[in-house]
Design an enzyme around this catalytic site. Structure first.
Site, PDB file in Angstrom:
ATOM      1  N   ASP A  23      85.376 -24.023 -21.944  1.00 40.06           N
ATOM      2  CA  ASP A  23      85.527 -25.045 -20.911  1.00 40.06           C
ATOM      3  C   ASP A  23      86.868 -24.985 -20.202  1.00 40.06           C
ATOM      4  OD1 ASP A  23      87.067 -25.935 -23.032  1.00 40.06           O
ATOM      5  OD2 ASP A  23      86.249 -27.966 -23.074  1.00 40.06           O
ATOM      6  N   ASN A  24      87.857 -24.348 -20.823  1.00 36.66           N
ATOM      7  CA  ASN A  24      89.174 -24.162 -20.204  1.00 36.66           C
ATOM      8  C   ASN A  24      89.934 -23.158 -21.055  1.00 36.66           C
ATOM      9  OD1 ASN A  24      89.303 -27.430 -21.292  1.00 36.66           O
ATOM     10  ND2 ASN A  24      90.501 -25.902 -22.411  1.00 36.66           N
ATOM     11  N   ASP A  46      85.354 -24.859 -26.823  1.00 38.23           N
ATOM     12  CA  ASP A  46      86.290 -25.879 -26.340  1.00 38.23           C
ATOM     13  C   ASP A  46      87.724 -25.411 -26.598  1.00 38.23           C
ATOM     14  OD1 ASP A  46      87.583 -28.261 -25.641  1.00 38.23           O
ATOM     15  OD2 ASP A  46      86.032 -29.505 -26.526  1.00 38.23           O
ATOM     16  N   ASP A  47      88.480 -25.178 -25.539  1.00 34.08           N
ATOM     17  CA  ASP A  47      89.886 -24.750 -25.644  1.00 34.08           C
ATOM     18  C   ASP A  47      90.022 -23.332 -26.193  1.00 34.08           C
ATOM     19  OD1 ASP A  47      90.425 -27.292 -24.767  1.00 34.08           O
ATOM     20  OD2 ASP A  47      91.725 -27.849 -26.446  1.00 34.08           O
ATOM     21  N   HIS A  53      89.093 -26.746 -30.329  1.00 35.93           N
ATOM     22  CA  HIS A  53      89.896 -27.885 -29.856  1.00 35.93           C
ATOM     23  C   HIS A  53      90.597 -28.566 -31.040  1.00 35.93           C
ATOM     24  CE1 HIS A  53      90.759 -31.865 -28.149  1.00 35.93           C
ATOM     25  NE2 HIS A  53      90.448 -31.404 -26.941  1.00 35.93           N
ATOM     26  N   CYS A  83      88.215 -30.028 -19.919  1.00 32.18           N
ATOM     27  CA  CYS A  83      86.912 -30.149 -20.579  1.00 32.18           C
ATOM     28  C   CYS A  83      85.871 -30.890 -19.754  1.00 32.18           C
ATOM     29  CB  CYS A  83      87.075 -30.786 -21.947  1.00 32.18           C
ATOM     30  SG  CYS A  83      88.140 -32.228 -21.987  1.00 32.18           S
ATOM     31  N   ARG A 141      82.321 -29.528 -17.787  1.00 30.70           N
ATOM     32  CA  ARG A 141      80.981 -29.896 -18.253  1.00 30.70           C
ATOM     33  C   ARG A 141      80.136 -30.484 -17.122  1.00 30.70           C
ATOM     34  NH1 ARG A 141      81.735 -29.551 -23.964  1.00 30.70           N
ATOM     35  NH2 ARG A 141      83.939 -29.007 -24.177  1.00 30.70           N
ATOM     36  N   HIS A 174      80.783 -35.541 -23.055  1.00 34.91           N
ATOM     37  CA  HIS A 174      81.866 -35.703 -22.085  1.00 34.91           C
ATOM     38  C   HIS A 174      81.381 -35.690 -20.642  1.00 34.91           C
ATOM     39  CE1 HIS A 174      86.479 -35.244 -22.880  1.00 34.91           C
ATOM     40  NE2 HIS A 174      86.062 -36.487 -22.827  1.00 34.91           N
ATOM     41  N   LYS A 218      95.612 -24.623 -20.530  1.00 28.45           N
ATOM     42  CA  LYS A 218      94.684 -25.705 -20.191  1.00 28.45           C
ATOM     43  C   LYS A 218      95.393 -26.762 -19.346  1.00 28.45           C
ATOM     44  CE  LYS A 218      92.390 -29.537 -22.654  1.00 28.45           C
ATOM     45  NZ  LYS A 218      92.089 -30.067 -24.006  1.00 28.45           N
ATOM     46  N   LYS A 247      79.321 -31.669 -28.201  1.00 28.24           N
ATOM     47  CA  LYS A 247      80.143 -32.495 -27.326  1.00 28.24           C
ATOM     48  C   LYS A 247      79.399 -32.794 -26.025  1.00 28.24           C
ATOM     49  CE  LYS A 247      84.918 -32.631 -25.608  1.00 28.24           C
ATOM     50  NZ  LYS A 247      86.238 -31.943 -25.667  1.00 28.24           N
TER      51      LYS A 247
END
Length: 811
Positions: free
Chosen positions: A351-352, A47-48, A222, A85, A89, A144, A396, A142
């Site tokens: 995710d980004n 994540d991030d 993140h 994010c 997903r 989301h 991001k 996670k």
């Protein structure tokens, strides 16, 4: 078939009947028999995480487990996410663009982030499709996505936690003790590994004959930046050299390992010093204190406190990734312990891109606590995010490469033989589902529309050549589309840009002007995909449902304002001015309170260059004199066009706009410095539309400034061609067109100008007039001892001002 259809009350009866019939024929024995040769799947999502954060992608962070995965598998160098994010997903789990399944914004469509925006019934998730061919699926971390994991095909789910990495202790009422106390034995990243390992152990014990799908979705790295003290200590000294030095070192390692095609990236992108977080929350900076900064300013311009604060933040970011790698190693060791390693495909991605965000959420930030501990709330910010996304632009949420390019690693010992090699074809998170379905034999529901994702299974065997497939992005108002080597991208509220990624992956040379035809093709394709996505996303919705939910698709007023406040501001100084778009480009008009009486309708001056920062304060006094005399001033931003003929259609568009507003058909032209190339181009192409030309140390010869190397791209030719074709393309070689037209001219230029030498520029204009027998029509005011500077006399020359006013009015 697809049990989620049984749970959703709006599933059509025909679909329910089909599902019951199919379930009646399908036995677990039959499933196990079909799945014997299907690989296990471990899908790991960070994540991030920035493109260069891992060791195997050029980073200095210790990631031995992921590095080993890459060394024995494959690394993809042009793999893309959605820039955020929750859209990633949704796309990852379905094979569709997030907008198509109502997981990101589309105009007039109920959708949104977090858990808003229910997917269409046909947009089932991977575990539901894999269950049809015998897989048991487990979710850790996670989520989301709308609904819950166990309603979407996962047998088990846990640790769907965001907001902190340390676990508060609860009191007798089950609520966190206040003030907060934390469990010393809990760290979220490690707990996620524990959970995945439990899933795998139970699977080995209870379902040894079935393949498994473990989806492990970390929250690291993140924000908030939380890490274990011992991990932070490992990196305490690493980042004291500053973000430029670390970025340079990462780039050098990338080059040494051959990560990026050297033709596509021969340097890092320029740092966008004016670009901060995507959303500006000023109250956060009051809480975080004077060590925080919301711009990637030069490291040596930071105070000692800022350098210390920023160094610590990056150490925590590194520690989070370091611990995530340890957690991943533990999970992969469990797969090996089950003797399933060779027939397990492992995929890792982010995710980004790394995040430039700065905010304080949750229980806030206590500056008295050790940075990275549970009661602190820190974010990476744009300085280190720029480094984490090396060598790309932006972060991001944006659709430039820094926001959407992700590391992507695949390991599969039974299949992959090109150990440690790269795959350079463009791929996207929508392709993950397509690939996993391809290799397992699972399928989308029969009523599902064709997904845009395509399988890259063949790339596992050899580095096949790329095709001309089209990839599409739309998030937070940022737009992008890629077709083959071409990418068009438009930040919210900004014109479309065009890049040839085969030679410019860092998006440094905007080809929107010289390749306007290609840009128009891509923009039309982007619009077409938008229309098709809206049609697909609304196909199952009644009008009243759309009407009720459409309000939830837009950002809150607070977030909209924060995004607006976070955008790069144009710093033009425009007395009594207004801004607008003409032909998709920024334009401005400074209007007098009342127009002067003139022979040629309302008089105006066409000013250049109209870049983001020009005109500036040095010209404001002069422009006010024009306005006081009843003469308007207008300009259009064509970027660094350097007098390219490709800029002329936009000059014509501004001219047509002004004429349509009642302004003169013969404006005066004023070019400052590089603006001389712009106005001379206009006069060469349209001499009949020009009342006069004024100049302040104007550039007329592109070989003197900016030089053929810099100018070539916007002229749409090679540097050698631009040098060779000067008689055709260089404005200084065509000044006789202006001179023979007898256009009045007044130019002021310093004799000591080393940037724009007078003899190669303004003196050439004077010479052209003399050769044409029009010497009386030009005045060249030579200013002894002045160079290319802000001397007040350049900008308060009454003779120049009076000349332009008189000629613009037609007097």
């Amino acid at each position: 078939m697809y049990p989620h259809l049984l749970r959703r009350p709006y599933a059509p009866l025909a679909v329910l009947a089909t599902a019951f019939l199919f379930l009646g024929f399908l036995s677990s024995t039959h499933l196990r028999a079909e799945s014997t040769n299907r690989p296990n799947i471990v899908l790991i999502l960070a994540d991030d995480l920035g493109f260069s954060d891992l060791g195997c992608y050029g980073g200095e962070i210790q990631t031995p487990n992921l590095d080993a995965l890459a060394e024995n598998g494959l690394r993809f160098t042009q793999f893309y996410n959605t820039g955020r994010c929750w859209p990633t997903r949704g796309s990852l789990m379905t094979g569709y663009y997030a907008q198509q399944i109502r997981r990101d914004f589309l105009p007039g469509v109920p959708s949104g982030g977090g858990n808003r925006g229910l997917r269409p019934d046909w947009a089932v998730l991977l575990p539901e499709m894999l269950s049809e061919v015998g897989y048991r699926s487990y979710h850790t971390g996670k989520w989301h996505i709308d609904d819950t994991p166990t309603n979407c095909g996962f047998e088990k789910t846990s640790l769907n936690q965001t907001g902190r990495y340390f676990k508060p202790k609860n009191g007798p009422n089950g609520k966190p003790i206040r003030p907060l106390q934390f469990d010393d034995e809990f760290y979220l990243t490690s707990a996620m590994a524990d959970d995945a390992i439990r899933n795998l152990k139970e699977h080995a014990e209870q379902h040894p004959d079935q393949p498994f799908f473990q989806y492990l979705a970390f929250t690291a790295p993140h924000f908030p930046l939380h890490a274990l003290p011992e991990d932070i200590a490992l990196y305490a000294e690493t980042y004291k050299s500053g973000w430029e030095a670390i970025r340079r070192q990462r780039w050098q390692r990338m080059q040494a390992m051959g990560l990026l095609d050297p033709q596509s990236a021969d340097r890092v992108s320029a740092v966008e010093r004016d670009l901060g977080p995507p959303y500006h929350f000023p109250e956060a900076f009051e809480i975080l204190g004077e060590g925080e900064t919301n711009r990637p300013v030069a490291w040596n311009q930071l105070t000692d406190k800022q350098q210390q604060f920023q160094t610590t933040k990056m150490a925590i970011h590194a520690a989070m990734i370091h611990r995530m790698d340890i957690a991943i190693g533990r999970v992969l060791d469990q797969v090996r312990a089950m003797d399933r390693w060779d027939d397990t495909i492992v995929m890792f991605l982010s995710d980004n891109g790394a995040s430039a965000e700065i905010m304080v959420r949750g229980d806030g930030h206590d500056p008295a606590e050790p940075p990275g501990s549970a009661l602190t709330y820190l974010c990476l910010g744009p300085g280190w995010s720029t480094t984490a996304n090396t060598p790309f632009r932006r972060h991001k949420t944006w659709t430039h490469e820094g926001g959407i390019a992700t590391p992507f690693i695949i390991s599969w010992p039974n299949r992959i033989k090109d150990h440690g090699q790269f795959r350079r074809n463009p791929q996207h998170v929508i392709d993950v589902a397509a690939t996993l379905l391809d290799l397992t034999g699972a399928t989308h529901p029969e009523d599902a529309p064709p997904p845009p994702g395509t399988s890259f299974l063949a790339d596992l065997d050899d580095a096949s050549s790329a095709d001309e497939r089209t990839l599409w992005w739309y998030h937070d108002g940022h737009r992008a589309i890629r077709r083959g080597r071409w990418k068009a991208v438009s930040p919210i509220g900004e014109p479309w840009e065009l890049y040839d990624l085969s030679v410019d992956r860092i998006e440094s040379v905007d080809l929107a002007l010289p390749r306007a035809d290609k840009l128009a093709e891509l923009v039309a394709a982007w619009e077409k995909q938008l229309e098709e996505s809206i049609e697909l996303a609304t196909g199952d919705l009644a009008e009243d449902v759309r009407g009720k939910q459409v309000r939830s698709t837009r950002q809150s007023d607070m977030m909209s304002k924060a995004q607006q406040d976070g955008r790069i501001k144009r710093s033009q100084v425009l007395p009594n001015g207004e801004t607008f778009f003409v032909a998709g480009r920024h334009a401005f008009l400074m209007k007098p309170d009342s127009a002067a009486d003139a022979k040629l309708r309302k008089p105006w001056i066409f000013y250049a260059p109209a870049l983001s920062r020009y005109p500036d304060t040095h010209e404001s006094w002069m422009h006010q004199q024009f306005l006081d005399a009843g003469v308007a001033v207008a300009g259009i931003d064509v970027g660094e066009a350097y007098g390219s003929p490709h800029s002329q259609p936009f000059f014509d568009a501004l001219y047509d706009e002004m004429v349509s507003r009642g302004y003169s058909t013969k404006p005066a032209l004023l070019g400052r410095s590089r603006g001389g190339l712009y106005v001379s181009r206009f006069a060469i192409e349209r001499p009949e539309r020009v009342a006069a030309i004024g100049g302040i140390y104007p550039v007329l010869d592109y070989t003197s400034y900016p030089g053929v190397e810099r100018a070539a791209a916007v002229y749409g030719v090679s540097a050698d061609d631009l040098q060779r074709r000067q008689d055709e393309l260089n404005p200084v070689k065509k000044l006789k067109v202006i001179a023979e037209a007898g256009i009045p001219a007044y130019v002021i230029h310093g004799t000591d100008d080393r940037v724009v030498p007078i003899d190669r520029n303004s003196a050439e204009l004077e010479s052209a007039y003399q050769s044409a027998g029009s010497a009386d029509a030009i005045t060249l005011e030579r200013v002894d001892g002045q160079g290319h500077n802000f001397w007040e006399g350049f900008f308060r020359s009454q003779k120049l001002i009076d000349f332009l006013i008189t000629e613009a009015k037609g007097d």
